[in-house]
Structure formats: C-alpha cells, structure tokens
Design an enzyme around this catalytic site. Structure first.
Site, PDB file in Angstrom:
ATOM      1  N   LYS A  13      31.772  67.952 -78.758  1.00  0.00           N
ATOM      2  CA  LYS A  13      32.798  68.042 -79.810  1.00  0.00           C
ATOM      3  C   LYS A  13      33.502  66.701 -80.029  1.00  0.00           C
ATOM      4  O   LYS A  13      33.662  66.248 -81.153  1.00  0.00           O
ATOM      5  CB  LYS A  13      33.877  69.078 -79.441  1.00  0.00           C
ATOM      6  CG  LYS A  13      33.401  70.506 -79.430  1.00  0.00           C
ATOM      7  CD  LYS A  13      34.576  71.477 -79.312  1.00  0.00           C
ATOM      8  CE  LYS A  13      35.368  71.319 -78.031  1.00  0.00           C
ATOM      9  NZ  LYS A  13      34.653  71.654 -76.802  1.00  0.00           N
ATOM     10  N   ARG A  88      41.429  77.859 -79.257  1.00  0.00           N
ATOM     11  CA  ARG A  88      40.597  78.162 -78.094  1.00  0.00           C
ATOM     12  C   ARG A  88      40.575  79.653 -77.796  1.00  0.00           C
ATOM     13  O   ARG A  88      39.875  80.086 -76.890  1.00  0.00           O
ATOM     14  CB  ARG A  88      41.179  77.471 -76.859  1.00  0.00           C
ATOM     15  CG  ARG A  88      40.819  75.990 -76.690  1.00  0.00           C
ATOM     16  CD  ARG A  88      39.666  75.843 -75.843  1.00  0.00           C
ATOM     17  NE  ARG A  88      39.401  74.830 -74.887  1.00  0.00           N
ATOM     18  CZ  ARG A  88      39.379  73.524 -74.970  1.00  0.00           C
ATOM     19  NH1 ARG A  88      39.805  72.915 -76.022  1.00  0.00           N
ATOM     20  NH2 ARG A  88      38.951  72.791 -73.986  1.00  0.00           N
ATOM     21  N   ARG A 122      30.129  62.702 -66.677  1.00  0.00           N
ATOM     22  CA  ARG A 122      30.852  62.128 -67.818  1.00  0.00           C
ATOM     23  C   ARG A 122      31.873  61.091 -67.383  1.00  0.00           C
ATOM     24  O   ARG A 122      32.550  61.230 -66.374  1.00  0.00           O
ATOM     25  CB  ARG A 122      31.555  63.270 -68.559  1.00  0.00           C
ATOM     26  CG  ARG A 122      32.384  62.826 -69.741  1.00  0.00           C
ATOM     27  CD  ARG A 122      32.586  63.938 -70.721  1.00  0.00           C
ATOM     28  NE  ARG A 122      33.585  64.895 -70.297  1.00  0.00           N
ATOM     29  CZ  ARG A 122      34.011  65.885 -71.080  1.00  0.00           C
ATOM     30  NH1 ARG A 122      33.504  66.046 -72.288  1.00  0.00           N
ATOM     31  NH2 ARG A 122      34.913  66.728 -70.643  1.00  0.00           N
ATOM     32  N   ARG A 153      37.483  62.449 -65.743  1.00  0.00           N
ATOM     33  CA  ARG A 153      38.520  63.447 -66.000  1.00  0.00           C
ATOM     34  C   ARG A 153      38.698  64.340 -64.775  1.00  0.00           C
ATOM     35  O   ARG A 153      37.723  64.754 -64.163  1.00  0.00           O
ATOM     36  CB  ARG A 153      38.122  64.305 -67.210  1.00  0.00           C
ATOM     37  CG  ARG A 153      38.506  63.670 -68.532  1.00  0.00           C
ATOM     38  CD  ARG A 153      37.971  64.426 -69.711  1.00  0.00           C
ATOM     39  NE  ARG A 153      38.231  65.861 -69.692  1.00  0.00           N
ATOM     40  CZ  ARG A 153      38.053  66.661 -70.739  1.00  0.00           C
ATOM     41  NH1 ARG A 153      37.623  66.161 -71.889  1.00  0.00           N
ATOM     42  NH2 ARG A 153      38.288  67.957 -70.649  1.00  0.00           N
ATOM     43  N   ARG A 164      36.188  76.333 -66.519  1.00  0.00           N
ATOM     44  CA  ARG A 164      36.222  76.060 -67.967  1.00  0.00           C
ATOM     45  C   ARG A 164      35.134  76.848 -68.692  1.00  0.00           C
ATOM     46  O   ARG A 164      35.344  77.346 -69.800  1.00  0.00           O
ATOM     47  CB  ARG A 164      36.088  74.560 -68.223  1.00  0.00           C
ATOM     48  CG  ARG A 164      37.383  73.811 -67.865  1.00  0.00           C
ATOM     49  CD  ARG A 164      37.144  72.338 -67.644  1.00  0.00           C
ATOM     50  NE  ARG A 164      36.783  71.625 -68.841  1.00  0.00           N
ATOM     51  CZ  ARG A 164      36.147  70.448 -68.844  1.00  0.00           C
ATOM     52  NH1 ARG A 164      35.810  69.882 -67.698  1.00  0.00           N
ATOM     53  NH2 ARG A 164      35.867  69.855 -69.967  1.00  0.00           N
TER      54      ARG A 164
HETATM   55  P1  AMP Z   1      39.219  69.402 -73.883  1.00  0.00           P
HETATM   56  O1  AMP Z   1      39.475  67.931 -73.845  1.00  0.00           O
HETATM   57  O2  AMP Z   1      39.180  69.976 -75.269  1.00  0.00           O
HETATM   58  O3  AMP Z   1      38.021  69.798 -73.053  1.00  0.00           O
HETATM   59  O4  AMP Z   1      40.488  70.088 -73.185  1.00  0.00           O
HETATM   60  C1  AMP Z   1      40.816  69.824 -71.849  1.00  0.00           C
HETATM   61  C2  AMP Z   1      41.778  70.863 -71.339  1.00  0.00           C
HETATM   62  O5  AMP Z   1      43.003  70.818 -72.090  1.00  0.00           O
HETATM   63  C3  AMP Z   1      41.311  72.303 -71.447  1.00  0.00           C
HETATM   64  O6  AMP Z   1      40.453  72.690 -70.391  1.00  0.00           O
HETATM   65  C4  AMP Z   1      42.635  73.039 -71.415  1.00  0.00           C
HETATM   66  O7  AMP Z   1      43.163  73.056 -70.109  1.00  0.00           O
HETATM   67  C5  AMP Z   1      43.522  72.122 -72.249  1.00  0.00           C
HETATM   68  N1  AMP Z   1      43.442  72.488 -73.663  1.00  0.00           N
HETATM   69  C6  AMP Z   1      42.866  71.772 -74.658  1.00  0.00           C
HETATM   70  N2  AMP Z   1      42.964  72.422 -75.827  1.00  0.00           N
HETATM   71  C7  AMP Z   1      43.616  73.574 -75.559  1.00  0.00           C
HETATM   72  C8  AMP Z   1      44.004  74.683 -76.345  1.00  0.00           C
HETATM   73  N3  AMP Z   1      43.736  74.761 -77.646  1.00  0.00           N
HETATM   74  N4  AMP Z   1      44.669  75.699 -75.718  1.00  0.00           N
HETATM   75  C9  AMP Z   1      44.968  75.656 -74.419  1.00  0.00           C
HETATM   76  N5  AMP Z   1      44.607  74.657 -73.610  1.00  0.00           N
HETATM   77  C10 AMP Z   1      43.936  73.613 -74.173  1.00  0.00           C
END
Ligand code: AMP
Length: 209
Positions: A13, A88, A122, A153, A164
C-alpha cells in the site's frame, strides 16, 4: 478523486501510495505514518498508542477517526485524497462515509502466506518514509531513494506481524465486501512486480477520471 487503498500489511500500500500521490497530485495520508511520527516526537497521542502499535493492534477508533477527519478538512484535500491504512474496520468506514466517502477503493490482493517475509525483511526510511526489502537494496542502513537512515519498524517482528495479520483478517478484510456493495471497489493483483501493480492501478484510475 477520493481514494482509499486497502490491503493486508505488506501488500505494498505504502509503495503504491507514493506513486499514485505523485501521478495524480493527491495528498498521501497514511495513518501509520501519522502514528509513527507521533511516537517519534513523543506527543501525548504517541505516548498513548506506542505499545498498541508496536504489538500490532489497532489504535482506538475515536482517536484515529478524529485525526483523519481533521486531516481531510485541510485545504490540500479539497480536490481529493489518498488514504493509506484508513479505514481499518467497519466503524472507521462508517465514519468516513460521513466526512469524505471514497470514490474509489483499490484493494491490493495477495495471499497472506506470501507476506510474512516481505514484512520481516522490510526496512523503512526515517526521512522519505519509503520502504524497501533487504533482498533488493545494497545498503541495509541507507535509503536508496533519498539517502536517509533506514530503520526496522517495531511492529515488523514475527510476533507483531502475526497479530497484524489476525487483526487484518478479522477487522479489515470485511471492508472488501462493504465497498463492493457500494460499487466503489476495484481489486488489483498485488503479487506482481511493483511497476505492474502500479500499471493495474493506473488503468483503474484512468477510467474513473
Ligand atoms: P501501517 O503503517 O498502515 O501498517 O500501520 C501501522 C500500525 O498503525 C497499525 O498496525 C496500527 O497499529 C496503527 N494504525 C494505522 N492505521 C490505523 C487505523 N486506521 N486504525 C487503527 N490503527 C491504525
């Protein structure tokens, strides 16, 4: 265009969002990046959510929705936006319908079994926020695009990755059907080289312009 990018963790993404945002001049809004910036800056939001995020769970809906709502109200979003990582779950999707319903939801499809190694190998850039796989970069510490420092990360460890995926299957996957019913869902094959995935996305978006 108001675009939402859907896809499992590691489906690409963020990588695709960079390109879409450049090509269509849309602000790229990644809730994950917003949260990580807050954690790095030790803001009250960052302090509140650090452990949740590091463990692979979702941040609270009310907080996340408030952040996105405020971000979408800024002037750079008046001609559209590109949301990466939001919504999400169904609560977030329902909220988005009220303050910025998407015109296109791009679902990047790829079997979860193919994603674990993408995540555990990653490296992410502190500066440009790009992400790269150690198999494809020369220097595991330096960003091949901007020269920034690469980091791993906290939630890219095997335990958090497992959580996740579980969260994705239970909470995010149902959004595919949700947006299908609203006739705004477009699925692309994420199990292809980055350029080809981008090509499929452009094909979809060109038809909608
Ligand atoms: P990402 O970078 O999109 O993989 O997001 C990393 C982490 O941020 C996720 O595993 C969640 O802990 C948090 N996060 C990101 N977007 C959301 C969302 N829309 N709702 C809740 N937690 C989020």
């Amino acid at each position: 265009m108001k675009i939402v990018l859907l896809g499992a963790p590691g489906s690409g993404k963020g990588t695709q969002a960079f390109r879409i945002s450049e090509r269509y001049d849309l602000p790229h809004i990644s809730t994950g990046d917003i949260f990580r910036d807050n954690i790095a800056a030790k803001t009250p939001v960052g302090i509140k959510i650090k452990e949740i995020i590091d463990g692979g769970d979702l941040a609270p809906d009310d907080l996340t929705i408030e952040i996105v709502k405020e971000r979408l109200s800024r002037p750079d979003c008046k001609n559209g936006y590109l949301l990466d990582g939001f919504p999400r779950n169904l609560v977030q999707a329902e909220a988005l319908e009220k303050f910025g319903a998407p015109t296109a939801v791009i679902n990047i499809e790829i079997p979860l079994g193919k994603l674990e190694r993408r995540l555990t190998g990653r490296r992410s850039c502190e500066n440009c926020k790009g992400s790269f796989h150690i198999d494809f970069i020369k220097d595991a510490d330096k960003c091949p695009v901007c020269g920034g420092k690469l980091f791993i990360r906290k939630d890219d460890n095997p335990e958090s990755v497992k959580e996740r995926f579980a969260v994705y299957s239970k909470q995010t996957q149902p959004l595919v059907e949700y947006y299908e019913k609203r006739n705004v869902l477009f699925s692309v094959n994420g199990d292809l080289p980055v350029d080809e995935v981008f090509g499929e996305i452009v094909e979809v978006l060109e038809k909608l312009k």
